[in-house]
Motif scaffolding. Structure first.
Motif, PDB file in Angstrom:
ATOM      1  N   TYR A   1      -7.748  -9.478   8.020  1.00  0.00           N
ATOM      2  CA  TYR A   1      -6.763  -8.504   7.545  1.00  0.00           C
ATOM      3  C   TYR A   1      -5.772  -8.143   8.642  1.00  0.00           C
ATOM      4  N   GLN A   2      -4.555  -7.867   8.219  1.00  0.00           N
ATOM      5  CA  GLN A   2      -3.552  -7.225   9.064  1.00  0.00           C
ATOM      6  C   GLN A   2      -2.838  -6.200   8.199  1.00  0.00           C
ATOM      7  N   VAL A   3      -2.733  -4.989   8.708  1.00  0.00           N
ATOM      8  CA  VAL A   3      -1.931  -3.971   8.051  1.00  0.00           C
ATOM      9  C   VAL A   3      -0.637  -3.879   8.837  1.00  0.00           C
ATOM     10  N   THR A   4       0.487  -4.036   8.133  1.00  0.00           N
ATOM     11  CA  THR A   4       1.782  -4.012   8.799  1.00  0.00           C
ATOM     12  C   THR A   4       2.668  -2.928   8.188  1.00  0.00           C
ATOM     13  N   ASP A   5       3.691  -2.555   8.952  1.00  0.00           N
ATOM     14  CA  ASP A   5       4.705  -1.652   8.414  1.00  0.00           C
ATOM     15  C   ASP A   5       5.800  -2.493   7.765  1.00  0.00           C
ATOM     16  N   ALA A   6       6.848  -1.845   7.281  1.00  0.00           N
ATOM     17  CA  ALA A   6       7.909  -2.549   6.564  1.00  0.00           C
ATOM     18  C   ALA A   6       8.644  -3.557   7.434  1.00  0.00           C
TER      19      ALA A   6
ATOM     20  N   MET B   1      -1.961  15.025  12.163  1.00  0.00           N
ATOM     21  CA  MET B   1      -0.856  14.432  12.919  1.00  0.00           C
ATOM     22  C   MET B   1       0.092  13.643  12.020  1.00  0.00           C
ATOM     23  N   GLY B   2      -0.261  13.547  10.728  1.00  0.00           N
ATOM     24  CA  GLY B   2       0.577  12.806   9.797  1.00  0.00           C
ATOM     25  C   GLY B   2       0.353  11.310   9.833  1.00  0.00           C
ATOM     26  N   VAL B   3      -0.705  10.874  10.508  1.00  0.00           N
ATOM     27  CA  VAL B   3      -1.014   9.444  10.564  1.00  0.00           C
ATOM     28  C   VAL B   3      -2.210   9.145   9.660  1.00  0.00           C
ATOM     29  N   VAL B   4      -2.282   7.920   9.199  1.00  0.00           N
ATOM     30  CA  VAL B   4      -3.383   7.515   8.329  1.00  0.00           C
ATOM     31  C   VAL B   4      -4.692   7.653   9.092  1.00  0.00           C
ATOM     32  N   TYR B   5      -5.624   8.365   8.487  1.00  0.00           N
ATOM     33  CA  TYR B   5      -6.956   8.547   9.051  1.00  0.00           C
ATOM     34  C   TYR B   5      -7.650   7.188   9.135  1.00  0.00           C
ATOM     35  N   HIS B   6      -8.307   6.926  10.259  1.00  0.00           N
ATOM     36  CA  HIS B   6      -8.812   5.587  10.568  1.00  0.00           C
ATOM     37  C   HIS B   6      -9.722   4.984   9.499  1.00  0.00           C
ATOM     38  N   ALA B   7     -10.560   5.774   8.863  1.00  0.00           N
ATOM     39  CA  ALA B   7     -11.499   5.227   7.876  1.00  0.00           C
ATOM     40  C   ALA B   7     -10.783   4.704   6.635  1.00  0.00           C
ATOM     41  N   ASN B   8      -9.578   5.182   6.371  1.00  0.00           N
ATOM     42  CA  ASN B   8      -8.853   4.728   5.183  1.00  0.00           C
ATOM     43  C   ASN B   8      -8.436   3.266   5.278  1.00  0.00           C
ATOM     44  N   TYR B   9      -8.347   2.728   6.477  1.00  0.00           N
ATOM     45  CA  TYR B   9      -7.994   1.315   6.596  1.00  0.00           C
ATOM     46  C   TYR B   9      -9.067   0.422   5.978  1.00  0.00           C
ATOM     47  N   LEU B  10     -10.324   0.874   5.989  1.00  0.00           N
ATOM     48  CA  LEU B  10     -11.380   0.092   5.336  1.00  0.00           C
ATOM     49  C   LEU B  10     -11.153   0.033   3.833  1.00  0.00           C
ATOM     50  N   VAL B  11     -10.675   1.120   3.248  1.00  0.00           N
ATOM     51  CA  VAL B  11     -10.334   1.124   1.824  1.00  0.00           C
ATOM     52  C   VAL B  11      -9.183   0.152   1.578  1.00  0.00           C
ATOM     53  N   TRP B  12      -8.200   0.170   2.464  1.00  0.00           N
ATOM     54  CA  TRP B  12      -7.067  -0.748   2.321  1.00  0.00           C
ATOM     55  C   TRP B  12      -7.516  -2.195   2.450  1.00  0.00           C
TER      56      TRP B  12
ATOM     57  N   ARG C   1       2.219   6.079   9.257  1.00  0.00           N
ATOM     58  CA  ARG C   1       2.420   7.490   8.941  1.00  0.00           C
ATOM     59  C   ARG C   1       2.764   7.687   7.469  1.00  0.00           C
ATOM     60  N   TYR C   2       2.509   8.883   7.013  1.00  0.00           N
ATOM     61  CA  TYR C   2       2.879   9.253   5.655  1.00  0.00           C
ATOM     62  C   TYR C   2       4.378   9.017   5.474  1.00  0.00           C
ATOM     63  N   GLY C   3       4.745   8.396   4.346  1.00  0.00           N
ATOM     64  CA  GLY C   3       6.142   8.102   4.068  1.00  0.00           C
ATOM     65  C   GLY C   3       6.563   6.698   4.454  1.00  0.00           C
TER      66      GLY C   3
ATOM     67  N   ILE D   1       0.852  -1.177   0.000  1.00  0.00           N
ATOM     68  CA  ILE D   1       0.000   0.000   0.000  1.00  0.00           C
ATOM     69  C   ILE D   1       0.891   1.230   0.000  1.00  0.00           C
ATOM     70  N   GLN D   2       0.662   2.125  -0.925  1.00  0.00           N
ATOM     71  CA  GLN D   2       1.385   3.390  -0.917  1.00  0.00           C
ATOM     72  C   GLN D   2       0.598   4.359  -0.048  1.00  0.00           C
ATOM     73  N   VAL D   3       1.204   4.813   1.038  1.00  0.00           N
ATOM     74  CA  VAL D   3       0.545   5.747   1.945  1.00  0.00           C
ATOM     75  C   VAL D   3       0.578   7.127   1.289  1.00  0.00           C
ATOM     76  N   ARG D   4      -0.584   7.582   0.869  1.00  0.00           N
ATOM     77  CA  ARG D   4      -0.671   8.873   0.192  1.00  0.00           C
ATOM     78  C   ARG D   4      -0.939   9.978   1.206  1.00  0.00           C
ATOM     79  N   TYR D   5      -0.429  11.144   0.918  1.00  0.00           N
ATOM     80  CA  TYR D   5      -0.551  12.283   1.822  1.00  0.00           C
ATOM     81  C   TYR D   5      -2.015  12.562   2.175  1.00  0.00           C
ATOM     82  N   GLN D   6      -2.897  12.498   1.188  1.00  0.00           N
ATOM     83  CA  GLN D   6      -4.304  12.816   1.437  1.00  0.00           C
ATOM     84  C   GLN D   6      -4.993  11.804   2.347  1.00  0.00           C
ATOM     85  N   GLU D   7      -4.352  10.674   2.627  1.00  0.00           N
ATOM     86  CA  GLU D   7      -4.930   9.673   3.534  1.00  0.00           C
ATOM     87  C   GLU D   7      -4.599   9.957   4.998  1.00  0.00           C
ATOM     88  N   THR D   8      -3.805  10.990   5.242  1.00  0.00           N
ATOM     89  CA  THR D   8      -3.370  11.272   6.612  1.00  0.00           C
ATOM     90  C   THR D   8      -4.122  12.462   7.195  1.00  0.00           C
ATOM     91  N   ASP D   9      -4.051  12.558   8.517  1.00  0.00           N
ATOM     92  CA  ASP D   9      -4.676  13.679   9.213  1.00  0.00           C
ATOM     93  C   ASP D   9      -3.615  14.715   9.594  1.00  0.00           C
TER      94      ASP D   9
END
Length: 139
Positions: free
Chosen positions: A91-96, A17-28, A68-70, A7-15
Motif C-alpha cells: 500500500y501507498q497512501v498519497t495526497d493529490a 492537530m487536524g491530521v489523520v489519526y494513525h490507526a485509520n490508515y489500517l482502515v484505508w 490532513r482533513y480537507g 479516500i475522503q478524509v473525514r473529520y472524525q478520522e483526524t486528531d
C-alpha cells in the motif's frame, strides 16, 4: 496491477492537530485491499459464505508525512507477494500531488471460520490462485 482508490478524509478520522489519526490508515488499507480484490473479479463475501475468513497475520506501516482533513487522499494497492498460502498486499497512501504520506504491507492467510485452521488458497479457491499468480507475473 496497482489499484488507486480515492479516500475522503473525514473529520472524525483526524486528531486535535487536524491530521489523520494513525490507526485509520489500517482502515484505508482495507478499503484499498477490497478494491484490489474486486477489480480482479473476485469477491471476499463469497469466500466468507463458504465458511472461510482471511485474518491479518502481520502488518507494517511507515509514516512519511501527514494527511490532513480537507486534503484529497488515495490508497494505491497491489499484490506484493503470494505463495499459495500467504498473501501480502502493498500500500501507498498519497495526497493529490502524488506525495507518499504512508506506505505499508499486510499479510493474510485464509482459515476455516469455525476453528481458524489455515487452508490453502491454491486448493480451496483456484480462481483466486490463478488471479494472484498472474498478478505477481505482471509485477
Amino acid at each position: 496491477m496497482k489499484i488507486k482508490t480515492p479516500i475522503q478524509v473525514r473529520y472524525q478520522e483526524t486528531d486535535q492537530m487536524g491530521v489523520v489519526y494513525h490507526a485509520n490508515y489500517l482502515v484505508w488499507f482495507e478499503i484499498g485491499r477490497t478494491a484490489f480484490i474486486e477489480a480482479n473479479g473476485l469477491n471476499y463475501h463469497e469466500m466468507e459464505e463458504q465458511g472461510v475468513v482471511s485474518p491479518v497475520i502481520d502488518v507494517h506501516v511507515y509514516f512519511k508525512q501527514p494527511i490532513r482533513y480537507g486534503q484529497d487522499a488515495f490508497v494505491h494497492t497491489w499484490l506484493e507477494n503470494y505463495d499459495g498460502l500467504r498473501t501480502t498486499y502493498g500500500y501507498q497512501v498519497t495526497d493529490a500531488e502524488g506525495n507518499i504520506a504512508v506506505s505499508g504491507t499486510s499479510q493474510h492467510v485464509i482459515v476455516k471460520k469455525d476453528n481458524f485452521r489455515p487452508i490453502s488458497l491454491r486448493k480451496k479457491f483456484p480462481e483466486w490462485h490463478e488471479v494472484y499468480s498472474n498478478a505477481l507475473e505482471e509485477k
